[in-house]
Design a protein around this motif. Structure first.
Motif, short mmCIF file in Angstrom:
data_model
loop_
_atom_site.label_atom_id
_atom_site.label_comp_id
_atom_site.label_asym_id
_atom_site.label_seq_id
_atom_site.Cartn_x
_atom_site.Cartn_y
_atom_site.Cartn_z
N SER A 276 0.85 -1.19 0.00
CA SER A 276 0.00 0.00 0.00
C SER A 276 0.88 1.24 0.00
N THR A 277 0.25 2.39 -0.05
CA THR A 277 1.00 3.62 0.20
C THR A 277 1.35 3.67 1.69
N SER A 278 2.18 4.62 2.06
CA SER A 278 2.53 4.81 3.47
C SER A 278 1.68 5.90 4.11
N VAL A 279 0.61 6.30 3.43
CA VAL A 279 -0.25 7.38 3.90
C VAL A 279 -1.50 6.80 4.54
N GLN A 280 -1.81 7.24 5.76
CA GLN A 280 -3.04 6.82 6.40
C GLN A 280 -4.22 7.44 5.66
N SER A 281 -5.15 6.60 5.24
CA SER A 281 -6.23 7.08 4.38
C SER A 281 -7.06 8.17 5.05
N ALA A 282 -7.23 8.09 6.36
CA ALA A 282 -8.06 9.07 7.06
C ALA A 282 -7.42 10.44 7.12
N THR A 283 -6.12 10.53 6.83
CA THR A 283 -5.43 11.82 6.90
C THR A 283 -5.38 12.53 5.56
N VAL A 284 -5.84 11.89 4.50
CA VAL A 284 -5.75 12.48 3.16
C VAL A 284 -6.76 13.63 3.05
N ARG A 285 -6.30 14.77 2.56
CA ARG A 285 -7.14 15.94 2.34
C ARG A 285 -7.07 16.32 0.86
N ALA A 286 -8.15 16.86 0.34
CA ALA A 286 -8.23 17.15 -1.10
C ALA A 286 -7.13 18.09 -1.56
N ASP A 287 -6.71 19.01 -0.69
CA ASP A 287 -5.66 19.95 -1.07
C ASP A 287 -4.30 19.52 -0.53
N GLY A 288 -4.19 18.26 -0.11
CA GLY A 288 -2.95 17.77 0.47
C GLY A 288 -1.98 17.25 -0.58
N ASP A 289 -0.90 16.64 -0.09
CA ASP A 289 0.14 16.12 -0.97
C ASP A 289 -0.39 14.97 -1.82
N ASP A 290 0.24 14.82 -2.99
CA ASP A 290 -0.08 13.67 -3.84
C ASP A 290 0.27 12.37 -3.12
N PHE B 102 -20.53 -5.41 10.59
CA PHE B 102 -19.76 -4.17 10.67
C PHE B 102 -19.55 -3.57 9.28
N SER B 103 -19.70 -2.26 9.18
CA SER B 103 -19.42 -1.55 7.94
C SER B 103 -19.04 -0.12 8.27
N GLN B 104 -17.98 0.36 7.61
CA GLN B 104 -17.50 1.72 7.85
C GLN B 104 -17.03 2.30 6.52
N PRO B 105 -17.54 3.46 6.11
CA PRO B 105 -17.10 4.03 4.83
C PRO B 105 -15.61 4.31 4.83
N GLY B 106 -14.99 4.15 3.65
CA GLY B 106 -13.59 4.51 3.51
C GLY B 106 -12.70 3.35 3.13
N ASP B 107 -11.42 3.64 3.05
CA ASP B 107 -10.41 2.70 2.60
C ASP B 107 -9.76 2.01 3.79
N THR B 108 -8.83 1.10 3.51
CA THR B 108 -8.02 0.49 4.55
C THR B 108 -7.22 1.57 5.29
N PHE B 109 -6.65 1.20 6.44
CA PHE B 109 -5.95 2.19 7.28
C PHE B 109 -4.89 2.93 6.48
N PHE B 110 -4.05 2.19 5.74
CA PHE B 110 -3.13 2.80 4.79
C PHE B 110 -3.76 2.71 3.41
#
Length: 563
Positions: free
Chosen positions: A306-320, A372-380
């Motif tokens: 995976s990427t090394s970025v936590q999915s919950a921290t991604v912001r639309a104006d953030g880093d690629d 159980f169901s939660q919107p979004g991606d895996t942790f990373f």
């Protein structure tokens, strides 16, 4: 770490991991043939595996799935052939520890393999407990034991947040005298030997029992690389409630980061590969060359990256987001092992496009067994399968040992290289690999000659013709030629990744590969991967060298399929 797990011991209470992904028909979210009832400790595929009658206490049984119709006590002569630490410390002396605590205490008392490391893994472990109060959080220990200053000889897998006397207890034990791993599990009130590394390669047992995961006979850590998703590591923590009883477990206080286990597993994979190659090439002849070369031409198994970025921290104006190189090509083999002088970096995706894909395709973490169901991606973010370390290790060590030249390995891997896993094109080349013993000095040329001869009567874009073109390159020209193609491909991919249409294609491709992974028995837990609204019967996809995504043929069946 995946432990030794039989297909299903009929007649015994299950003592296995609660493999939730095995509970559902093979619809893209699980695999066929399982039955599951909430509250059981395992999903037991109906009618599979040796029958397990009532076992007698204080006995070591043999039950190799695909070979033994019923578990039976091991004969004295069979037990005498076991020289791993578990056999020598316990079974040889009539001792049968019934819990991980007894096992570890017995090793300590004997002064055996005294260096201990403890690791923690859970597919639900990086979910905050308050966000999933009703979720059964399967948390597992992976424990290694080694002689001081050496790589481990014992790997123990057991439940961390369940009763140690009843949870599963599985061991992979290195037999230095025989040069292979022995696989065991406790089935109360006894222990069962479920095979050794060679059983993984034998036609009758390949793909069965514990060898549905240990497909090539070695130990397994699916999430082998940084950020080691699902593991406690320097990148993430298994999250516990403040009052979780696990906090009081002495083993929990010893937990180390998965970055340490990565190094260990790589060394253990290499140890088995070296022992295996030495045995099958003794006398200068390669025994069953197809068993080796299927790890070049097919995906016998995969790792997850995976990427090394936590999915919950991604912001639309953030880093690629930098997508993992293993999504684009087999970078470990082509760039690291074979040394192609590639200049391009992995493509990046704008954060806004990634976030848009999560809502557009309905990404969620879901476990149907619990609701159980939660919107979004895996942790990373952006978890996908990549080429397996154990496949690449065999190829790399074959090159180092002179069994095949680097050019041969590269010529094969560059066929359909934008599809590093589950490639139907590369798998087609297995038809030209001999099954009979072949002189090592002639192996590569004999396979290459068979492929190039066939290529003369086939279309120019056939896998055979592409391999023949690669093989015809001069010995001093192929690294530069292949690197130039990879650079061109990555440049085109970078351009497409930055567009909404291009990234949507990549999202569909990633999900197509995840569906392929879900159909394998290595996929044990529903929360390993995200779920999307892309239909389970959507066409299977492939990446082309021009970075476009198109439909392709069904994935080749490679796990346990080659006789």
């Amino acid at each position: 770490m995946t432990g030794p797990t039989p297909d299903g011991m009929r007649g015994q209470p299950p003592e296995r991991r609660r493999a939730t992904a095995w509970a559902w028909p093979s619809d893209g979210g699980g695999r066929a043939g399982g039955s599951y009832a909430p509250g059981l400790t395992a999903a037991v595929p109906a009618g599979q595996g040796p029958a397990m009658p009532d076992l007698a206490a204080g006995r070591l049984y043999r039950a190799v799935s695909g070979v033994d119709g019923e578990a039976r006590p091991m004969a004295d002569a069979e037990r005498a052939e076991l020289h791993d630490p578990l056999a020598e410390v316990f079974f040889r002396h009539g001792r049968f520890p019934m819990s991980s605590r007894e096992l570890l205490a017995g090793l300590d008392g004997a002064g055996a393999v005294p260096e201990q490391s403890v690791f923690l893994v859970s597919e639900s472990g990086q979910l905050p407990p308050p966000a999933a109060p009703g979720l059964h959080r399967d948390i597992r220990y992976a424990i290694t034991r080694a002689e001081r200053g050496r790589i481990p000889d014992l790997l123990i897998s057991t439940g961390a947040n369940s009763d140690p006397d009843t949870t599963f207890l599985q061991v992979a034990a290195w037999d230095a005298q025989a040069g292979h791993f022995n696989y065991y599990m406790r089935i109360r009130p006894a222990w069962v030997w479920t095979g050794d590394s060679w059983s993984a390669l034998a036609p009758a047992s390949r793909g069965h029992g514990c060898f549905d995961s240990h497909v090539n006979g070695s130990v397994v850590m699916k999430e082998l690389k940084q950020p080691w998703i699902h593991w406690q590591s320097m990148a993430a923590t298994i999250r516990l409630a403040p009052d979780d009883p696990l906090r009081g477990d002495p083993l929990y206080g010893q937990v180390a980061g998965a970055e340490q286990l990565e190094t260990t597993v790589k060394a253990l994979v290499g140890r088995w590969t070296d022992a295996r190659l030495a045995k099958v090439t003794a006398g200068g002849t390669v025994d069953r060359p197809d068993h080796l070369l299927r790890q070049l031409f097919t995906s016998t198994t995969v790792n997850l990256t995976s990427t090394s970025v936590q999915s919950a921290t991604v912001r639309a104006d953030g880093d690629d987001l930098v997508l993992p190189i293993g999504f684009w090509l087999n970078g470990d083999a082509l760039l690291d092992d074979l040394g192609l002088p590639v200049a391009s970096a992995p493509p990046r995706v704008p954060a806004a496009l990634y976030l848009g894909s999560l809502s557009r395709f309905g990404f969620r973490m879901q476990e149907r067994t619990s609701g159980f169901s939660q919107p979004g991606d895996t942790f990373f973010a952006f978890l996908v399968p990549e080429a397996a370390r154990e496949d690449n290790d065999v190829v790399h060590r074959m090159v180092l040992a002179g069994i095949v030249p680097a050019k041969f390995a590269a010529a094969a891997l560059m066929v359909d290289f934008p599809n590093p896993v589950y490639s139907t094109d590369r798998a087609r080349l297995m038809a030209y690999v001999p099954t009979a013993p072949t002189p090592a000095a002639a192996l590569a040329d004999s396979v290459a000659d068979a492929i190039t001869t066939a290529a003369r009567g086939l279309p120019q874009d056939s896998p055979e013709a592409r391999f023949a073109e690669h093989w015809a390159l001069a010995d001093d020209a192929w690294p530069t030629a292949f690197a130039a193609r990879v650079d061109t491909y990555l440049g085109r991919a970078a351009a497409r990744t930055g567009t909404p249409e291009g990234f949507d294609d990549l999202t569909r491709l990633a999900e197509s590969r995840r569906r392929d992974f879900r159909s394998r028995k290595l996929n044990e837990f529903e929360l390993t991967l995200p779920v999307t609204d892309i239909p389970a019967d959507a066409p299977r996809l492939r990446m082309n060298e021009d970075a476009t995504v198109t439909t392709t043929a069904p994935a080749p069946v490679t796990q346990g399929a080659t006789p």
